[in-house]
Design a protein around this motif. Structure first.
Motif, PDB file in Angstrom:
ATOM      1  N   VAL A  75      43.373  25.513   9.189  1.00  0.00           N
ATOM      2  CA  VAL A  75      42.077  25.660   9.853  1.00  0.00           C
ATOM      3  C   VAL A  75      41.309  24.339   9.780  1.00  0.00           C
ATOM      4  O   VAL A  75      41.658  23.451   9.008  1.00  0.00           O
ATOM      5  CB  VAL A  75      41.255  26.810   9.227  1.00  0.00           C
ATOM      6  CG1 VAL A  75      42.032  28.120   9.319  1.00  0.00           C
ATOM      7  CG2 VAL A  75      40.870  26.525   7.770  1.00  0.00           C
ATOM      8  N   ASP A 196      35.187  27.190  11.955  1.00  0.00           N
ATOM      9  CA  ASP A 196      33.722  27.036  11.850  1.00  0.00           C
ATOM     10  C   ASP A 196      33.302  25.810  12.670  1.00  0.00           C
ATOM     11  O   ASP A 196      34.148  25.013  13.068  1.00  0.00           O
ATOM     12  CB  ASP A 196      33.296  26.851  10.385  1.00  0.00           C
ATOM     13  CG  ASP A 196      33.994  25.670   9.728  1.00  0.00           C
ATOM     14  OD1 ASP A 196      35.015  25.887   9.055  1.00  0.00           O
ATOM     15  OD2 ASP A 196      33.569  24.519   9.941  1.00  0.00           O
ATOM     16  N   ALA A 198      31.458  23.318  11.616  1.00  0.00           N
ATOM     17  CA  ALA A 198      31.178  22.166  10.755  1.00  0.00           C
ATOM     18  C   ALA A 198      29.676  21.842  10.714  1.00  0.00           C
ATOM     19  O   ALA A 198      29.289  20.669  10.617  1.00  0.00           O
ATOM     20  CB  ALA A 198      31.998  20.956  11.204  1.00  0.00           C
ATOM     21  N   PHE A 206      33.218  29.910   7.717  1.00  0.00           N
ATOM     22  CA  PHE A 206      34.535  29.586   7.158  1.00  0.00           C
ATOM     23  C   PHE A 206      35.177  30.801   6.475  1.00  0.00           C
ATOM     24  O   PHE A 206      36.292  31.197   6.845  1.00  0.00           O
ATOM     25  CB  PHE A 206      34.422  28.382   6.218  1.00  0.00           C
ATOM     26  CG  PHE A 206      35.691  28.057   5.494  1.00  0.00           C
ATOM     27  CD1 PHE A 206      36.723  27.384   6.130  1.00  0.00           C
ATOM     28  CD2 PHE A 206      35.868  28.444   4.168  1.00  0.00           C
ATOM     29  CE1 PHE A 206      37.903  27.087   5.467  1.00  0.00           C
ATOM     30  CE2 PHE A 206      37.041  28.152   3.495  1.00  0.00           C
ATOM     31  CZ  PHE A 206      38.062  27.478   4.150  1.00  0.00           C
TER      32      PHE A 206
HETATM   33  N1  ADE Z   1      38.291  23.093   7.107  1.00  0.00           N
HETATM   34  C1  ADE Z   1      37.749  24.132   7.773  1.00  0.00           C
HETATM   35  N2  ADE Z   1      36.460  23.898   8.049  1.00  0.00           N
HETATM   36  C2  ADE Z   1      36.173  22.668   7.546  1.00  0.00           C
HETATM   37  C3  ADE Z   1      35.016  21.869   7.508  1.00  0.00           C
HETATM   38  N3  ADE Z   1      33.865  22.296   8.051  1.00  0.00           N
HETATM   39  N4  ADE Z   1      35.087  20.661   6.897  1.00  0.00           N
HETATM   40  C4  ADE Z   1      36.244  20.242   6.347  1.00  0.00           C
HETATM   41  N5  ADE Z   1      37.368  20.951   6.351  1.00  0.00           N
HETATM   42  C5  ADE Z   1      37.345  22.161   6.949  1.00  0.00           C
END
Ligand code: ADE
Length: 228
Positions: A75, A196, A198, A206
């Motif tokens: 992911v 997600d 980020a 997440f």
């Molecule tokens: N893996 C899944 N979502 C992430 C995120 N927001 N930042 C870093 N790694 C991730």
């Protein structure tokens, strides 16, 4: 022999179920499961989160299991307007967004020693992955995936990564697996389903979407192993 790496159990367990004649060898605390899927020899591992675990795992797959290619599945956080939760990011290249030698004259993200910012993925693997994702009918984008030892959940982090590297997704392993493959001349590709955006909602999204997203990426890996 194809190596498949995921950082978390949920990113690999669905593949382990499919392995025939499975055997497990533990190295540096990481379980390496060998066997066949769709008649292809594989070695699977859950490496743990972050660049160090990922590099240790990739190097072990290369030296101990002599993999011909490495696939990373799992992911990622979304950095692209073209993607959303449960869309798929396929890496054409990887960067390490937290690599910073700029005070001594390097470009942002440049890896001292090999003097590269972007490490290219294997073109043939990228085209097989793209073909499989297209056939699944899932929304996807091919582009740069950015790696760092940070869970990205702030606008300024996203702006930094997209501004410097035009990356489409952020995760925590692909760049170091790519660097390990590059210095060992092993072809690699990274497949990431979005869990997600980020941003500020990522800490809640997440855990809510990681399972479903991880399963989408696993489905793609299974199709790729059929086609390889
Ligand atoms: N893996 C899944 N979502 C992430 C995120 N927001 N930042 C870093 N790694 C991730």
């Amino acid at each position: 022999m194809i190596g498949v790496i995921g950082a978390m159990q949920i990113e690999i367990d669905g593949l382990k179920e499919k392995v025939e004649n499975s055997q497990t060898v533990t190295v540096s605390g990481i379980d390496f499961v060998t066997g066949t899927i769709h008649g292809t020899d594989v070695v699977l591992a859950v490496c743990g989160m972050g660049k160090v675990f990922a590099a240790v795992c990739a190097q072990t797959m290369i030296l101990k299991f002599q993999v011909d290619a490495l696939i990373t599945t799992g992911v990622a956080g979304n950095l692209s307007e073209k993607l959303g939760i449960k869309s798929v990011a396929v890496a054409s290249s990887v960067v390490q967004h937290d690599m910073d030698l700029t005070p001594v004259g390097y470009a942002q993200g440049e890896l001292g020693g090999i003097n590269l910012v972007n490490i290219p993925c294997d073109k043939k693997l990228v085209s097989i992955v793209e073909h499989c994702v297209k056939a699944m009918g899932v929304n996807y984008q091919v582009g740069t995936i950015a790696t760092g030892d940070q869970f990205i959940n702030k606008l300024e982090q996203k702006r930094f990564i997209t501004g410097h590297f035009q990356a489409i997704a952020a995760e925590m392993e692909g760049g170091s697996i790519g660097q390990t493959c590059y210095i060992n001349h092993v072809p690699f590709v990274i497949i990431r389903a979005i869990s997600d955006d980020a941003d500020g909602s990522a800490p809640e999204d997440f855990p809510a979407f990681a399972n479903e997203a991880a399963a989408i990426s696993i489905e793609i890996v299974l199709d790729v192993l059929k086609e390889y």
